[in-house]
Scaffold this active site. Sequence first.
Site, short mmCIF file in Angstrom:
data_model
loop_
_atom_site.label_atom_id
_atom_site.label_comp_id
_atom_site.label_asym_id
_atom_site.label_seq_id
_atom_site.Cartn_x
_atom_site.Cartn_y
_atom_site.Cartn_z
N TYR A 27 -21.49 11.13 4.18
CA TYR A 27 -21.64 9.64 4.14
C TYR A 27 -23.48 9.49 3.49
O TYR A 27 -24.16 8.89 2.92
CB TYR A 27 -21.06 8.67 5.18
CG TYR A 27 -22.04 8.23 6.31
CD1 TYR A 27 -23.19 7.47 6.31
CD2 TYR A 27 -22.22 9.49 7.25
CE1 TYR A 27 -23.50 7.39 7.79
CE2 TYR A 27 -21.90 9.53 8.36
CZ TYR A 27 -23.13 8.07 8.64
OH TYR A 27 -24.03 8.09 9.87
N LYS A 78 -29.59 1.41 5.07
CA LYS A 78 -28.45 0.13 4.65
C LYS A 78 -29.51 -1.11 3.87
O LYS A 78 -29.11 -1.32 3.42
CB LYS A 78 -28.06 -0.13 5.68
CG LYS A 78 -27.17 0.48 6.65
CD LYS A 78 -25.74 1.27 5.63
CE LYS A 78 -25.34 2.40 6.03
NZ LYS A 78 -26.18 3.46 6.87
N VAL A 129 -33.14 5.68 17.08
CA VAL A 129 -33.29 6.44 15.29
C VAL A 129 -32.39 5.30 14.65
O VAL A 129 -32.83 4.98 13.75
CB VAL A 129 -32.81 8.02 15.61
CG1 VAL A 129 -32.28 8.30 13.80
CG2 VAL A 129 -34.04 8.16 16.01
N CYS A 130 -31.38 5.12 15.36
CA CYS A 130 -30.54 4.43 14.34
C CYS A 130 -31.69 2.97 13.49
O CYS A 130 -31.13 2.47 12.68
CB CYS A 130 -29.38 3.88 15.13
SG CYS A 130 -28.53 2.70 13.85
N HIS A 184 -7.33 -16.75 -2.45
CA HIS A 184 -7.41 -17.05 -4.17
C HIS A 184 -8.49 -17.51 -4.28
O HIS A 184 -8.42 -19.20 -4.23
CB HIS A 184 -5.30 -17.30 -4.19
CG HIS A 184 -5.79 -16.79 -6.00
ND1 HIS A 184 -5.70 -15.21 -6.61
CD2 HIS A 184 -6.08 -17.97 -7.08
CE1 HIS A 184 -6.13 -15.87 -8.12
NE2 HIS A 184 -6.00 -17.64 -8.20
#
Length: 481
Positions: free
Chosen positions: A187, A56, A46-47, A447
């Site tokens: 979520y 996603k 299922v994922c 940075h």
Amino acid sequence: MVVGELIQERDLIIIGGGPGGYSAAIRGAQLGLSVTLIEQADLGGVCLNKGCIPSKVFTHAAAKLADTAHLRDLGIGNGDEVFNLKKLLSYKESVIDGLRLGVESLCKENKIEVILGKATFLGVDRIGVENGHQFDIYEFKQAIIATGSSQEMPSGLMGNEKRILLSHEIFELEEVPEHLIVNGCDYIALEIASSFAALGAKVTILLDNKEGYPFDESINKELNRLFKKRKINVIKVVELISTNETEDAISVTCLNDKNSEEKIIGSYLLFSGNRKPNIEPLGISRFKIEQTDEGFIKVDKNMQSSIPSIYAIGDVTEGPLLAVKAIKQGKAAVESIAGGTPEVDLTFLPIVAHTIPPIVCVGLTEQKARDCGMEVRVSRFPLGGNGYATITSKKDGFIKVVSDSTTDIIAGIQMIGEGAIDMSGSFVQLLEMAAKEEDIKFPAYAHPGLNEGLLEAVEGLIGQAIHAVPIKIRKIDLLSI
């Protein structure tokens, strides 16, 4: 039905080809075990085919669409771009197909026997596999149950309503809903609400948890602020009274937290949550395998059930219903079967939401740390003070660090903002190694980069963050550190 004439012998049989199942199979092959993997649908489970990956794809597309205004500021595009859902659906299928083919190829290269069919236990060392008219019987030394879980419609709903959807069904829609009502606060619900709002839908969230969102209180407040900014309506619901579906709409009547009835009319109503383990079709209850009151299989530290020949992993066991848990448990189960001594510790399992912006919580929240009696230092560094966040126009959110002031050990890290998902691995590692504040402050950071936000959040614990508004702190405190 044709029954196989002979009982076929196998060393290790894994039932379920989702992330936990196929990861267990591949790890078993790597350790020299002869592995048979049984899946009744598509490898990836299922994922891959209906859940994690499709969702996603949508959250990624929504985030990119939300970026168009910034891209125009950079001189890219002219504002005439139009979102095309059909192309997104086609892209989703191509991603799923590609990943599934990858899993199939990995199984083949690792010489894993893959059998298509529905498995049923006939004994503690025997299963039957049905595939159409074919029925074969296999005798095994060990078996791993990795059959996952299924979402259920809430009680009172028949499950055949056209405008009431479960979480995986919404990614099959061929239109962006004019008004999407999302019932839930996990979520999945928050990701769907966030992404569909960015894709152009009006969104209303029915927050069905008295505790609110499952994050740190500061994250919850920021999420509410961002939802309000994006015109996502949030209603705290005490009780869902009724739903009424018509040909072109659905109405929901609920009791809100102010004890008054509220009626919302939308295009679709989505339910998240309400999942149960896929155990009943396996027929293991007749062997009196130990289960929890909720129906999950009880396992020990090696994922072994009360029946020595049967192991269980993932959603059929207690704990969070997450692919990362299934993968971790699957590897541990086969390592144990192969004679190893693996360890599965889910203490610092991250809570992740691919919202816009994304959210990650690892370790203790500020409130939980205080509830544990911990003397804490807390610092929150806003991403608006980070140079790279300014460059990318991703200034919403912050990084929050909770530290034990008596030991300087980091107890929790929470982040809402761009880069949270990618940085979550570092957060987990820091907490796993019981990192102290100095362990984060000592290294040099690229940075400009979002990772500097973590450094400044930790420096902020003693008022030394460079790119943050000064806080009142006694000079003697600084000199004593």
